[in-house]
Write a protein that holds these residues in place. Structure first.
Motif, PDB file in Angstrom:
ATOM      1  N   PHE A   1       0.832  -1.198   0.000  1.00 30.05           N
ATOM      2  CA  PHE A   1       0.000   0.000   0.000  1.00 30.05           C
ATOM      3  C   PHE A   1       0.862   1.242   0.000  1.00 30.05           C
ATOM      4  CE2 PHE A   1       0.087  -1.324   4.480  1.00 30.05           C
ATOM      5  CZ  PHE A   1       0.227  -0.146   5.207  1.00 30.05           C
ATOM      6  N   ILE A   2       0.185   2.354  -0.307  1.00 31.11           N
ATOM      7  CA  ILE A   2       0.899   3.624  -0.475  1.00 31.11           C
ATOM      8  C   ILE A   2       0.431   4.595   0.596  1.00 31.11           C
ATOM      9  CG2 ILE A   2       1.279   5.602  -2.010  1.00 31.11           C
ATOM     10  CD1 ILE A   2       0.628   3.749  -4.402  1.00 31.11           C
ATOM     11  N   ILE A   3       1.383   5.185   1.302  1.00 35.57           N
ATOM     12  CA  ILE A   3       1.074   6.318   2.168  1.00 35.57           C
ATOM     13  C   ILE A   3       1.706   7.529   1.495  1.00 35.57           C
ATOM     14  CG2 ILE A   3       1.362   7.337   4.459  1.00 35.57           C
ATOM     15  CD1 ILE A   3       1.386   4.557   5.650  1.00 35.57           C
ATOM     16  N   ALA A   4       0.901   8.571   1.276  1.00 35.41           N
ATOM     17  CA  ALA A   4       1.389   9.706   0.487  1.00 35.41           C
ATOM     18  C   ALA A   4       1.435  10.971   1.322  1.00 35.41           C
ATOM     19  CB  ALA A   4       0.479   9.924  -0.721  1.00 35.41           C
ATOM     20  N   SER A   5       2.407  11.797   1.020  1.00 36.21           N
ATOM     21  CA  SER A   5       2.438  13.164   1.538  1.00 36.21           C
ATOM     22  C   SER A   5       1.429  13.981   0.727  1.00 36.21           C
ATOM     23  CB  SER A   5       3.847  13.722   1.342  1.00 36.21           C
ATOM     24  OG  SER A   5       3.814  15.106   1.220  1.00 36.21           O
ATOM     25  N   GLU A   6       0.940  15.063   1.310  1.00 40.67           N
ATOM     26  CA  GLU A   6       0.030  15.955   0.567  1.00 40.67           C
ATOM     27  C   GLU A   6       0.678  16.503  -0.701  1.00 40.67           C
ATOM     28  OE1 GLU A   6      -0.568  18.655   3.759  1.00 40.67           O
ATOM     29  OE2 GLU A   6      -2.247  17.511   4.624  1.00 40.67           O
ATOM     30  N   THR A   7       2.002  16.439  -0.787  1.00 41.28           N
ATOM     31  CA  THR A   7       2.715  16.975  -1.962  1.00 41.28           C
ATOM     32  C   THR A   7       2.826  15.963  -3.100  1.00 41.28           C
ATOM     33  OG1 THR A   7       4.855  16.140  -1.198  1.00 41.28           O
ATOM     34  CG2 THR A   7       4.210  18.358  -0.455  1.00 41.28           C
ATOM     35  N   ALA A   8       2.362  14.735  -2.867  1.00 40.88           N
ATOM     36  CA  ALA A   8       2.605  13.677  -3.865  1.00 40.88           C
ATOM     37  C   ALA A   8       1.846  13.946  -5.155  1.00 40.88           C
ATOM     38  CB  ALA A   8       2.195  12.325  -3.290  1.00 40.88           C
ATOM     39  N   LYS A   9       2.478  13.563  -6.269  1.00 40.12           N
ATOM     40  CA  LYS A   9       1.821  13.658  -7.586  1.00 40.12           C
ATOM     41  C   LYS A   9       2.059  12.353  -8.328  1.00 40.12           C
ATOM     42  CE  LYS A   9       1.936  18.623  -8.470  1.00 40.12           C
ATOM     43  NZ  LYS A   9       0.622  18.751  -7.876  1.00 40.12           N
ATOM     44  N   PHE A  10       0.963  11.748  -8.746  1.00 40.44           N
ATOM     45  CA  PHE A  10       1.042  10.449  -9.413  1.00 40.44           C
ATOM     46  C   PHE A  10       0.678  10.606 -10.880  1.00 40.44           C
ATOM     47  CE2 PHE A  10       0.145   9.740  -4.971  1.00 40.44           C
ATOM     48  CZ  PHE A  10       0.956   8.675  -4.634  1.00 40.44           C
ATOM     49  N   GLY A  11       1.336   9.846 -11.740  1.00 34.68           N
ATOM     50  CA  GLY A  11       0.959   9.891 -13.149  1.00 34.68           C
ATOM     51  C   GLY A  11       1.695   8.841 -13.953  1.00 34.68           C
ATOM     52  N   GLN A  12       1.166   8.605 -15.121  1.00 37.80           N
ATOM     53  CA  GLN A  12       1.803   7.679 -16.087  1.00 37.80           C
ATOM     54  C   GLN A  12       2.007   8.460 -17.381  1.00 37.80           C
ATOM     55  OE1 GLN A  12       1.779   4.321 -13.490  1.00 37.80           O
ATOM     56  NE2 GLN A  12       2.785   4.544 -15.420  1.00 37.80           N
ATOM     57  N   PRO A  13       3.071   9.286 -17.425  1.00 39.10           N
ATOM     58  CA  PRO A  13       3.255  10.165 -18.591  1.00 39.10           C
ATOM     59  C   PRO A  13       3.952   9.520 -19.793  1.00 39.10           C
ATOM     60  CG  PRO A  13       4.901  10.655 -16.932  1.00 39.10           C
ATOM     61  CD  PRO A  13       4.084   9.518 -16.391  1.00 39.10           C
ATOM     62  N   GLU A  14       4.047   8.192 -19.829  1.00 37.47           N
ATOM     63  CA  GLU A  14       4.796   7.539 -20.912  1.00 37.47           C
ATOM     64  C   GLU A  14       4.298   7.955 -22.296  1.00 37.47           C
ATOM     65  OE1 GLU A  14       3.672   6.028 -18.189  1.00 37.47           O
ATOM     66  OE2 GLU A  14       5.196   4.663 -17.396  1.00 37.47           O
ATOM     67  N   ILE A  15       2.992   8.217 -22.387  1.00 40.57           N
ATOM     68  CA  ILE A  15       2.403   8.548 -23.693  1.00 40.57           C
ATOM     69  C   ILE A  15       3.066   9.796 -24.284  1.00 40.57           C
ATOM     70  CG2 ILE A  15       0.465  10.067 -22.961  1.00 40.57           C
ATOM     71  CD1 ILE A  15       0.065   7.089 -25.335  1.00 40.57           C
TER      72      ILE A  15
ATOM     73  N   VAL B   1       5.630   6.170 -25.796  1.00 41.38           N
ATOM     74  CA  VAL B   1       5.518   4.765 -25.371  1.00 41.38           C
ATOM     75  C   VAL B   1       4.317   4.608 -24.429  1.00 41.38           C
ATOM     76  CG1 VAL B   1       7.946   4.142 -25.728  1.00 41.38           C
ATOM     77  CG2 VAL B   1       7.231   5.117 -23.517  1.00 41.38           C
ATOM     78  N   ILE B   2       4.246   3.465 -23.764  1.00 41.01           N
ATOM     79  CA  ILE B   2       3.181   3.222 -22.789  1.00 41.01           C
ATOM     80  C   ILE B   2       3.812   2.693 -21.502  1.00 41.01           C
ATOM     81  CG2 ILE B   2       1.536   2.704 -24.664  1.00 41.01           C
ATOM     82  CD1 ILE B   2       1.641  -0.276 -23.711  1.00 41.01           C
ATOM     83  N   PRO B   3       3.053   2.603 -20.422  1.00 46.40           N
ATOM     84  CA  PRO B   3       3.629   2.031 -19.201  1.00 46.40           C
ATOM     85  C   PRO B   3       4.178   0.630 -19.478  1.00 46.40           C
ATOM     86  CG  PRO B   3       1.500   3.022 -18.727  1.00 46.40           C
ATOM     87  CD  PRO B   3       1.642   3.004 -20.221  1.00 46.40           C
ATOM     88  N   GLY B   4       5.307   0.284 -18.828  1.00 46.22           N
ATOM     89  CA  GLY B   4       5.927  -1.019 -19.113  1.00 46.22           C
ATOM     90  C   GLY B   4       6.292  -1.801 -17.872  1.00 46.22           C
ATOM     91  N   MET B   5       5.997  -1.226 -16.703  1.00 46.82           N
ATOM     92  CA  MET B   5       6.309  -1.924 -15.450  1.00 46.82           C
ATOM     93  C   MET B   5       5.030  -2.194 -14.675  1.00 46.82           C
ATOM     94  SD  MET B   5       9.557   0.438 -14.381  1.00 46.82           S
ATOM     95  CE  MET B   5       9.233   0.262 -12.636  1.00 46.82           C
TER      96      MET B   5
END
Ligand code: HXC
Length: 257
Positions: A118-132, A136-140
């Motif tokens: 599981f993930i515990i995040a700081s309020e500053t966290a930013k998530f994304g999948q910018p491979e496009i 390319v596309i996500p690979g992991m």
């Protein structure tokens, strides 16, 4: 063992791995992947470690796979070398892993966080999948784990547009278990890991296995798998101790922890 790209330590019964390539916002190169695999295997084998925290820096958990390393790859080399295949070993760690995420968790960084339990995040966290945005596309595992975590609509939104989501949106979407103030992140993640590490290790590891199994099999198979694991735990000293301690109104002293 000394590492070039990680800081690795144990604090009590918690193994802590800090991604440490500050010059590249912790971009995940092949050295880092190999070192993470070694560090996780060592923690898995260490009877004194009951849970693991993986974290990065304040600015970045990890800004993705290392684009500068990937840039020159071609298909044949990538296929023959099984590029990114090693991440399956990282995801396969048997002890619980918590991702403590501050700042950017993009591409492979978001995928590594999702490999954790599981993930515990700081309020500053930013998530994304910018491979496009890189052609390319996500690979992991991004297209698979993100869709399972947040559902098709938001996974498609993030993966097709490459946009980032903040910690609040990630928590609403179910990607993140807890969001805390930036200065509380490590305290919160470490506290959760310490708590987990205080329980019976076989029970903890089977709980992890059971939840992960739910993502792979039918409900009927999953229920049967869970029930067998549950039944098998009655063969452990720790089940006897946990239940005896409850009845005697005292704290359980688990042997296998
Ligand atoms: C290599 C990276 C990197 C990366 C950042 N850096 N991300 N190097 N691979 N993924 C490097 C920069 O080149 C720069 O080095 C230094 O880290 C600081 O980054 P800046 O861009 O100057 O910082 P900032 O302006 O604050 O912008 C932060 C950022 C941006 C928004 C996170 O760095 C960014 O967009 N990074 C790439 C994010 C991304 O596309 N990730 C997905 C990767 S693909 P120098 O030497 O210039 O100072 C991926 C695929 C997964 O993960 C597997 C399938 C293939």
């Amino acid at each position: 063992m000394s590492y070039d790209t990680l800081l690795v330590e144990t604090r009590g019964r918690v193994g802590v791995i800090t991604l440490n390539r500050p010059q590249a916002l912790n971009a995940l190169n092949s050295v880092l992947m190999r070192e993470l695999d070694v560090a996780l295997k060592a923690f898995d084998a260490d009877g004194n470690v009951g849970a693991i925290v993986i974290t990065g820096s304040e600015k970045a958990f990890a800004a993705g796979a290392d684009i500068k390393e990937m840039q020159a790859l071609d298909f044949t080399g990538s296929y023959l070398g099984d590029f990114l295949g090693g991440w399956e070993h990282v995801a396969g760690a048997r002890k619980p892993m918590i991702a403590a995420v501050s700042g950017f968790a993009l591409g492979g960084g978001c995928e590594l966080a999702m490999m954790c339990d599981f993930i515990i995040a700081s309020e500053t966290a930013k998530f994304g999948q910018p491979e496009i945005t890189l052609g390319v596309i996500p690979g992991m595992g991004g297209s698979q784990r993100l869709a399972r975590a947040v559902g098709k609509a938001k996974a498609m939104d993030l993966i097709l547009t490459g946009r980032m989501m903040d910690a609040a949106e990630a928590e609403r979407a179910g990607l993140v278990a807890r969001v805390v103030a930036p200065d509380k992140l490590m305290h919160e993640a470490f506290g959760a890991a310490e708590k987990i590490a205080s329980f019976s290790l076989p029970a903890v590891m089977m709980a992890k296995e059971a939840v992960n199994r739910s993502l792979e099999v039918t409900l009927a198979e999953g229920l049967r798998f869970e029930r067998r694991l549950f039944q098998s735990l009655f063969a452990t000293d720790d089940q006897k101790e946990g239940m005896a301690a409850f009845v005697a109104k005292r704290k359980a002293e688990f042997k296998h922890r």
